[in-house]
Design an enzyme around this catalytic site. Structure first.
Site, PDB file in Angstrom:
ATOM      1  N   SER A 205       0.810  -1.229   0.000  1.00 24.58           N
ATOM      2  CA  SER A 205       0.000   0.000   0.000  1.00 24.58           C
ATOM      3  C   SER A 205       0.835   1.266   0.000  1.00 24.58           C
ATOM      4  O   SER A 205       1.681   1.461   0.883  1.00 24.58           O
ATOM      5  CB  SER A 205      -0.854   0.078   1.277  1.00 24.58           C
ATOM      6  OG  SER A 205      -1.715  -0.991   1.386  1.00 24.58           O
TER       7      SER A 205
ATOM      8  N   HIS B  43      -3.352   0.279  -4.804  1.00 26.10           N
ATOM      9  CA  HIS B  43      -2.723  -0.961  -5.263  1.00 26.10           C
ATOM     10  C   HIS B  43      -2.763  -1.125  -6.778  1.00 26.10           C
ATOM     11  O   HIS B  43      -2.923  -2.240  -7.262  1.00 26.10           O
ATOM     12  CB  HIS B  43      -3.408  -2.179  -4.629  1.00 26.10           C
ATOM     13  CG  HIS B  43      -3.040  -2.404  -3.203  1.00 26.10           C
ATOM     14  ND1 HIS B  43      -1.883  -3.029  -2.817  1.00 26.10           N
ATOM     15  CD2 HIS B  43      -3.667  -2.065  -2.065  1.00 26.10           C
ATOM     16  CE1 HIS B  43      -1.824  -3.079  -1.502  1.00 26.10           C
ATOM     17  NE2 HIS B  43      -2.893  -2.496  -1.017  1.00 26.10           N
TER      18      HIS B  43
ATOM     19  N   HIS C  31      -4.975  -9.477  -2.901  1.00 26.73           N
ATOM     20  CA  HIS C  31      -5.148  -9.939  -1.517  1.00 26.73           C
ATOM     21  C   HIS C  31      -6.223 -11.020  -1.432  1.00 26.73           C
ATOM     22  O   HIS C  31      -7.190 -11.015  -2.193  1.00 26.73           O
ATOM     23  CB  HIS C  31      -5.576  -8.771  -0.619  1.00 26.73           C
ATOM     24  CG  HIS C  31      -4.596  -7.650  -0.582  1.00 26.73           C
ATOM     25  ND1 HIS C  31      -4.556  -6.689  -1.563  1.00 26.73           N
ATOM     26  CD2 HIS C  31      -3.612  -7.353   0.292  1.00 26.73           C
ATOM     27  CE1 HIS C  31      -3.589  -5.832  -1.278  1.00 26.73           C
ATOM     28  NE2 HIS C  31      -2.995  -6.209  -0.172  1.00 26.73           N
TER      29      HIS C  31
ATOM     30  N   TYR D 100      -8.406 -11.108   0.832  1.00 23.26           N
ATOM     31  CA  TYR D 100      -9.677 -10.485   1.243  1.00 23.26           C
ATOM     32  C   TYR D 100     -10.472  -9.927   0.072  1.00 23.26           C
ATOM     33  O   TYR D 100     -11.636  -9.559   0.227  1.00 23.26           O
ATOM     34  CB  TYR D 100      -9.459  -9.408   2.320  1.00 23.26           C
ATOM     35  CG  TYR D 100      -8.605  -8.226   1.923  1.00 23.26           C
ATOM     36  CD1 TYR D 100      -9.039  -7.293   0.991  1.00 23.26           C
ATOM     37  CD2 TYR D 100      -7.361  -8.033   2.500  1.00 23.26           C
ATOM     38  CE1 TYR D 100      -8.252  -6.207   0.643  1.00 23.26           C
ATOM     39  CE2 TYR D 100      -6.567  -6.959   2.165  1.00 23.26           C
ATOM     40  CZ  TYR D 100      -7.024  -6.043   1.230  1.00 23.26           C
ATOM     41  OH  TYR D 100      -6.244  -4.981   0.882  1.00 23.26           O
TER      42      TYR D 100
ATOM     43  N   ALA E  78       2.124  -2.757   4.494  1.00 23.46           N
ATOM     44  CA  ALA E  78       1.709  -1.855   5.564  1.00 23.46           C
ATOM     45  C   ALA E  78       1.200  -2.748   6.690  1.00 23.46           C
ATOM     46  O   ALA E  78       0.539  -3.749   6.431  1.00 23.46           O
ATOM     47  CB  ALA E  78       0.605  -0.937   5.074  1.00 23.46           C
TER      48      ALA E  78
ATOM     49  N   MET F 244      -2.486  -8.069   6.489  1.00 18.16           N
ATOM     50  CA  MET F 244      -3.412  -8.920   5.736  1.00 18.16           C
ATOM     51  C   MET F 244      -2.773  -9.471   4.460  1.00 18.16           C
ATOM     52  O   MET F 244      -3.487  -9.810   3.515  1.00 18.16           O
ATOM     53  CB  MET F 244      -4.660  -8.121   5.357  1.00 18.16           C
ATOM     54  CG  MET F 244      -5.358  -7.432   6.520  1.00 18.16           C
ATOM     55  SD  MET F 244      -6.660  -6.315   5.921  1.00 18.16           S
ATOM     56  CE  MET F 244      -7.066  -5.435   7.430  1.00 18.16           C
TER      57      MET F 244
ATOM     58  N   ASN G  77       0.243   2.317  11.617  1.00 16.94           N
ATOM     59  CA  ASN G  77      -0.695   2.655  12.698  1.00 16.94           C
ATOM     60  C   ASN G  77      -0.433   1.737  13.874  1.00 16.94           C
ATOM     61  O   ASN G  77       0.214   0.695  13.726  1.00 16.94           O
ATOM     62  CB  ASN G  77      -2.141   2.457  12.215  1.00 16.94           C
ATOM     63  CG  ASN G  77      -2.380   1.052  11.701  1.00 16.94           C
ATOM     64  OD1 ASN G  77      -2.022   0.722  10.566  1.00 16.94           O
ATOM     65  ND2 ASN G  77      -2.947   0.202  12.536  1.00 16.94           N
TER      66      ASN G  77
ATOM     67  N   HIS H 134      -8.241   3.176   6.497  1.00 23.53           N
ATOM     68  CA  HIS H 134      -7.315   2.860   5.391  1.00 23.53           C
ATOM     69  C   HIS H 134      -6.653   4.116   4.842  1.00 23.53           C
ATOM     70  O   HIS H 134      -5.495   4.069   4.417  1.00 23.53           O
ATOM     71  CB  HIS H 134      -8.066   2.110   4.278  1.00 23.53           C
ATOM     72  CG  HIS H 134      -7.192   1.674   3.132  1.00 23.53           C
ATOM     73  ND1 HIS H 134      -6.085   0.854   3.302  1.00 23.53           N
ATOM     74  CD2 HIS H 134      -7.242   1.944   1.809  1.00 23.53           C
ATOM     75  CE1 HIS H 134      -5.501   0.641   2.129  1.00 23.53           C
ATOM     76  NE2 HIS H 134      -6.181   1.297   1.210  1.00 23.53           N
TER      77      HIS H 134
HETATM   78  N1  HPA Z   1      -4.193  -4.458  10.723  1.00 25.04           N
HETATM   79  C1  HPA Z   1      -4.150  -5.198   9.593  1.00 25.04           C
HETATM   80  N2  HPA Z   1      -3.599  -4.780   8.479  1.00 25.04           N
HETATM   81  C2  HPA Z   1      -3.046  -3.550   8.475  1.00 25.04           C
HETATM   82  C3  HPA Z   1      -3.062  -2.730   9.598  1.00 25.04           C
HETATM   83  C4  HPA Z   1      -3.667  -3.204  10.785  1.00 25.04           C
HETATM   84  O1  HPA Z   1      -3.726  -2.540  11.832  1.00 25.04           O
HETATM   85  N3  HPA Z   1      -2.437  -1.554   9.243  1.00 25.04           N
HETATM   86  C5  HPA Z   1      -2.048  -1.694   7.960  1.00 25.04           C
HETATM   87  N4  HPA Z   1      -2.409  -2.904   7.479  1.00 25.04           N
END
Ligand code: HPA
Length: 278
Positions: free
Chosen positions: A33, A64, A86, A88, A116, A213, A237, A249
């Protein structure tokens, strides 16, 4: 689907890449990302959008934009996956790892992945980096199914999935770039919802330092094929429950953007030094 088909599909994808890009890449890079800018800095780039490569599906996630970029950095020939698919998004794990397998079949022997991630370890801060030392896989395994022995063994060893020498190179590169790079354990959840605070407490108890993820399926496929692997997390984060702020996001993309130039500097050093390795 018969697994023999996988080799055929890989051959078809590789043929298209080879027809468009003459350069033989030594090192592969997977950009997460907000980190796509690294690919924009390659010399003599050949950009092949994912949807022009047979059997390779394009990602749908903001940040992406998907393309395979073949080019070089300081004379080192690279194949860069700008964006990834991904689990997901509703893709099978086989689809998720297909681009990495294409790199492997192209002759890439060293793979550097970026992502990320949320920081679980309470000593980590948003904006810092983590070099993966190990992972915990809660996402599913792309190697489930009949084994394609031409790609790798039925039971690949994962006792040292993240190459120690590449980790040392990344540590030196981060220090030279003035960045804080921790080493730690990455736990992969399926997403797309961010984790609950209880899930993060569980992950911390299990020994995870950061959460994301992605990445783990690609690492499994790359190790299956015998590639050397390095993975870097940009800690965008604090993981759920560690701060008052809800997870967003857009914030992940913004922090990715902020550390982007540092990460590009580190990646550049890593690929040039890794190419000097035997
Ligand atoms: N959780 C899952 N995936 C992520 C996060 C998170 O806090 N931050 C960036 N990708």
């Amino acid at each position: 689907m018969a697994r023999g088909d996988l080799l055929t599909r890989l051959d078809e994808a590789v043929a298209v890449v080879r027809a468009r890009a003459a350069l033989q890449p030594a090192i592969g890079v997977v950009l997460g990302s907000g980190l796509g800018a690294f690919a924009d800095g390659l010399d003599d780039p050949v950009v092949i959008p994912f949807d022009e490569i047979p059997h390779l599906s394009a990602s749908t996630v903001e940040g992406h934009a998907g393309a395979l970029v073949v080019g070089s950095v300081e004379g080192v020939p690279l194949a860069v996956l700008k964006g990834r698919v991904h689990f997901y998004e509703g893709r099978s794990l086989e689809e998720v790892v297909f681009p990495v397998r294409v790199l492997g079949r192209l002759g890439v022997r060293t793979l550097c992945l970026t992502n990320a991630a949320g920081a679980i370890n309470p000593t980590f801060q948003a904006g810092e980096l983590m070099i993966l030392r190990d992972h915990i896989n809660l996402l599913g395994n792309p190697l489930v199914g009949p084994n394609e022995s031409e790609l790798g063994p039925r039971f690949p060893d994962m006792s040292c999935a993240y190459d120690p020498e590449l980790r040392r190179i990344a540590q030196r590169a981060a220090a030279a770039a003035g960045a804080t790079a921790h080493e730690g354990v990455y736990v992969a959840f399926t997403g797309p919802s961010y984790e609950t605070p209880a899930e993060i407490r569980m992950a911390r108890t299990l020994g995870a330092d950061a959460v994301g993820m992605s990445t783990v399926p690609e690492v499994l496929a790359a190790r299956h094929m015998g590639m050397r692997v390095l993975a870097l997390s940009c800690l965008t984060n604090l993981a759920a429950g560690a701060s008052e702020e809800p997870l967003d996001h857009r914030e992940v993309l913004l922090v990715g953007e902020r550390v982007r130039s540092t990460l590009i500097e580190i990646l550049t050093r890593v690929v040039t030094e890794a190419s000097e390795e035997p």
